[in-house]
Design an enzyme around this catalytic site. Structure first.
Site, PDB file in Angstrom:
ATOM      1  N   CYS A 222      98.416 -42.751  36.200  1.00 41.60           N
ATOM      2  CA  CYS A 222      98.553 -42.592  34.632  1.00 41.60           C
ATOM      3  C   CYS A 222      99.071 -41.272  34.276  1.00 41.60           C
ATOM      4  O   CYS A 222      98.440 -40.391  34.496  1.00 41.60           O
ATOM      5  CB  CYS A 222      97.137 -42.963  34.124  1.00 41.60           C
TER       6      CYS A 222
ATOM      7  N   CYS B 247      89.475 -41.689  31.699  1.00 38.75           N
ATOM      8  CA  CYS B 247      88.998 -41.542  32.937  1.00 38.75           C
ATOM      9  C   CYS B 247      88.709 -40.367  33.535  1.00 38.75           C
ATOM     10  O   CYS B 247      89.383 -39.346  33.164  1.00 38.75           O
ATOM     11  CB  CYS B 247      90.331 -42.259  33.767  1.00 38.75           C
TER      12      CYS B 247
ATOM     13  N   CYS C 195      97.498 -48.136  28.411  1.00 40.98           N
ATOM     14  CA  CYS C 195      96.115 -47.425  28.914  1.00 40.98           C
ATOM     15  C   CYS C 195      96.014 -48.374  30.298  1.00 40.98           C
ATOM     16  O   CYS C 195      96.091 -49.607  30.187  1.00 40.98           O
ATOM     17  CB  CYS C 195      94.999 -47.433  28.176  1.00 40.98           C
TER      18      CYS C 195
ATOM     19  N   GLN D 215      80.147 -57.509  27.000  1.00 37.39           N
ATOM     20  CA  GLN D 215      80.604 -56.605  28.043  1.00 37.39           C
ATOM     21  C   GLN D 215      81.921 -56.352  28.209  1.00 37.39           C
ATOM     22  O   GLN D 215      82.820 -57.498  28.098  1.00 37.39           O
ATOM     23  CB  GLN D 215      80.048 -57.180  29.297  1.00 37.39           C
TER      24      GLN D 215
ATOM     25  N   ASP E   4      67.182 -53.922  29.072  1.00 37.06           N
ATOM     26  CA  ASP E   4      68.465 -53.326  29.029  1.00 37.06           C
ATOM     27  C   ASP E   4      68.653 -52.331  27.904  1.00 37.06           C
ATOM     28  O   ASP E   4      69.308 -52.739  27.296  1.00 37.06           O
ATOM     29  CB  ASP E   4      69.259 -54.441  28.975  1.00 37.06           C
TER      30      ASP E   4
ATOM     31  N   CYS F 128      72.119 -47.967  31.958  1.00 33.73           N
ATOM     32  CA  CYS F 128      73.435 -47.415  31.801  1.00 33.73           C
ATOM     33  C   CYS F 128      73.350 -46.201  32.128  1.00 33.73           C
ATOM     34  O   CYS F 128      74.301 -45.156  32.038  1.00 33.73           O
ATOM     35  CB  CYS F 128      74.147 -47.898  30.721  1.00 33.73           C
TER      36      CYS F 128
HETATM   37  N1  SAH Z   1      71.428 -56.998  27.147  1.00 29.93           N
HETATM   38  C1  SAH Z   1      72.536 -57.123  26.160  1.00 29.93           C
HETATM   39  C2  SAH Z   1      72.809 -55.813  25.504  1.00 29.93           C
HETATM   40  C3  SAH Z   1      72.406 -54.637  26.228  1.00 29.93           C
HETATM   41  S1  SAH Z   1      73.057 -52.926  25.177  1.00 29.93           S
HETATM   42  C4  SAH Z   1      73.837 -57.183  27.194  1.00 29.93           C
HETATM   43  O1  SAH Z   1      73.753 -57.175  28.361  1.00 29.93           O
HETATM   44  O2  SAH Z   1      74.719 -57.876  26.441  1.00 29.93           O
HETATM   45  C5  SAH Z   1      71.625 -52.603  24.449  1.00 29.93           C
HETATM   46  C6  SAH Z   1      70.996 -53.069  23.325  1.00 29.93           C
HETATM   47  O3  SAH Z   1      69.769 -52.674  22.853  1.00 29.93           O
HETATM   48  C7  SAH Z   1      71.890 -52.995  22.074  1.00 29.93           C
HETATM   49  O4  SAH Z   1      72.148 -54.375  21.561  1.00 29.93           O
HETATM   50  C8  SAH Z   1      71.137 -52.391  21.129  1.00 29.93           C
HETATM   51  O5  SAH Z   1      71.396 -52.771  19.594  1.00 29.93           O
HETATM   52  C9  SAH Z   1      69.888 -52.657  21.418  1.00 29.93           C
HETATM   53  N2  SAH Z   1      68.792 -51.582  20.799  1.00 29.93           N
HETATM   54  C10 SAH Z   1      69.000 -50.193  20.755  1.00 29.93           C
HETATM   55  N3  SAH Z   1      67.829 -49.733  20.562  1.00 29.93           N
HETATM   56  C11 SAH Z   1      66.913 -50.806  20.226  1.00 29.93           C
HETATM   57  C12 SAH Z   1      65.494 -50.948  19.990  1.00 29.93           C
HETATM   58  N4  SAH Z   1      64.843 -49.620  19.690  1.00 29.93           N
HETATM   59  N5  SAH Z   1      64.883 -52.193  19.849  1.00 29.93           N
HETATM   60  C13 SAH Z   1      65.432 -53.091  20.445  1.00 29.93           C
HETATM   61  N6  SAH Z   1      66.727 -53.348  20.560  1.00 29.93           N
HETATM   62  C14 SAH Z   1      67.713 -51.938  20.573  1.00 29.93           C
END
Ligand code: SAH
Length: 452
Positions: free
Chosen positions: A73, A82, A160, A284, A382, A409
């Site tokens: 790139c 990147c 990109c 995603q 998550d 993450c």
């Molecule tokens: N599990 C989902 C999104 C994960 S991203 C997926 O895989 O698509 C993390 C998520 O947590 C986001 O949607 C964000 O808005 C939410 N979030 C952030 N802080 C939070 C909190 N204190 N309580 C509940 N949700 C929260």
């Protein structure tokens, strides 16, 4: 002692997951060198010296590392997107695996098995979303592209390598439209000017394209012409949206959308379910890898059909909904009201009737559910980068689920939280890193824990 501007010989022996190679001087000081690779023998110019480490830049590659490749790139090294386009994908996966393993072992003090990283089949053009800032350079020319690393300086790009090719067409049509009309460009410093961001989303399975313009004001001049140009150039255009953001902020989207063409949303599929994606919906960015991540999470959840499943930080419900048919009841918790509405809608569209979603802070909602006597068999969480924290871990332990599946993450906060889980009676059985974002510094991880 190292000094600024010294030229030194350096062998690169390790790499940080943020994209720097690291070598040690004879007296043992670590020198971080961006764009280097493990195995490089280098001539390095010292740029900055701290107490125990230093930063340098490559003056000359004396012997290149075996993993080195020619970056594919033209913007690599200037663009902040990147960090790994100069090494093979195998080497990138090795570095990412190591980052997760080191965090889990050193920060978490956990001796669980770290499975091989699930690499991405596609390392090019895997993204289905772009948010491109616009600006004007000092010479007056239009800039549209990506921010440089740790900066708000825009690197002007026509394309990109992480995006579908059709995004480059959208960018070009937008440039043509701006050249023909007198829409001015937003200036971050002054807060004046109109067009701030071009935001594009693409449904891979459905082949539907959404184009969204983020505007400081109510709209653009000559929107009819814009829609006409987009429709003529993009056969799979599904909708065009104008988002108003009048705030002087780094947050890209404002709170108001206006649909100027089509339905205002696109749809796509994930793990056999259908999802509606509006400009605000979390979705995603690497669909194929999201399916593999969710597949792994599902395997770890090991549902038998009769369980209560609690999906914390559920976003638009995707992870839990892909498992709803394997359990008796699904409860999702998410803090953003729009995401909760999307989750409810996603359940309905897929005829899933055993799910309910709560709009609340996850630790608070979990504490409340615990008090009400809710006892999930499996908990999935998550959280965003800062992780879930000790209070939530304690609440989950009180709920006493058989299994916990943690999707993360950020390996460092994950490792810290795994330690809390260990202190509260949950053993980490298996850790699987998943590469959702090839060529960038990010790595995702999914973990299975069971009650001891
Ligand atoms: N599990 C989902 C999104 C994960 S991203 C997926 O895989 O698509 C993390 C998520 O947590 C986001 O949607 C964000 O808005 C939410 N979030 C952030 N802080 C939070 C909190 N204190 N309580 C509940 N949700 C929260």
């Amino acid at each position: 002692m190292l000094r600024k501007n010294d030229i030194i010989h350096l062998n690169i022996t390790s790499a940080t997951a943020e994209g720097s190679g690291v070598g040690k001087t004879e007296d043992g000081m670590a020198v971080f060198v961006p764009l280097s690779a493990v195995g490089d023998a280098l001539e390095v110019r010292v740029l900055k010296v701290k107490k125990t480490y230093a930063f340098g830049k490559i003056e000359k590659i004396l012997t290149p590392a075996p993993s080195r490749i020619t970056p594919d790139c033209p913007h690599f090294s200037r663009c902040g997107g990147c960090v790994w386009r100069h090494i093979s994908y195998e080497e990138e996966c090795r570095i990412k695996w190591q980052k997760v393993a080191d965090a889990v072992r050193r920060i978490g003090g956990i001796e669980a098995e770290i499975k091989p990283i699930i690499g991405s089949e596609r390392t090019l053009r895997y993204r289905n979303k772009a948010q491109l800032p616009l600006g004007v350079s000092p010479d007056g020319s239009l800039q549209m592209g990506f921010y440089a690393l740790h900066s708000h300086r825009i690197i002007d790009c026509a394309d990109c390598a992480l995006q579908p090719e059709v995004f480059a067409r959208v960018m070009q049509i937008t440039r043509d439209f701006l050249a023909q009309t007198d829409n001015d460009i937003y200036n971050e410093a002054t807060g004046k000017g109109r067009l701030r961001h071009l935001y594009i989303r693409y449904g891979e399975v459905t082949d539907e394209l959404m184009v969204c313009y983020v505007v400081n004001g109510n709209g653009l001049k000559q929107e009819d012409l814009l829609v006409k140009m987009l429709r003529e150039g993009l056969p799979n255009l599904k909708t065009v949206v104008v988002n108003s953001n009048r705030e002087k902020t780094n947050v890209i989207l404002g709170s108001k959308n206006r649909t100027v063409y089509g339905s205002g949303f696109i749809e796509d599929e994930l793990c056999g379910l259908r999802f509606k994606i509006s400009p605000f919906s979390f979705w995603q960015v690497n669909r194929a890898q999201a399916e593999r991540l969710y597949q792994k999470a599902r395997e770890y959840a090991a549902l038998g059909g009769n369980e209560v499943l609690l999906d914390l930080y559920c976003g638009t419900g995707t992870i839990g909904l892909t498992m709803a048919r394997d359990c008796r009841k699904l409860i999702g918790v998410e803090i953003i009201p729009d995401a909760v509405r999307d989750a409810e809608n996603n359940a309905a569209v897929n005829s899933i009737c055993n799910a309910r979603f709560l709009c609340a802070d996850a630790p608070q909602a979990a504490a409340q559910l615990e008090k009400e006597g809710v006892r999930p068999d499996v908990v999935i969480l998550d959280p965003p980068r800062k992780g879930c924290g000790e209070d939530l871990v304690k609440t989950i332990a009180k709920m006493n689920p058989q299994r916990v599946v943690y999707v993360s993450c950020d390996p460092a906060t994950l490792a810290r939280d795994l330690k809390y889980f260990a202190e509260n009676g949950y053993e980490t059985n298996e850790v699987t890193p998943v590469d959702m974002f090839p060529r960038t510094a990010h790595v995702e991880t999914v973990v299975m824990m069971t009650r001891v």
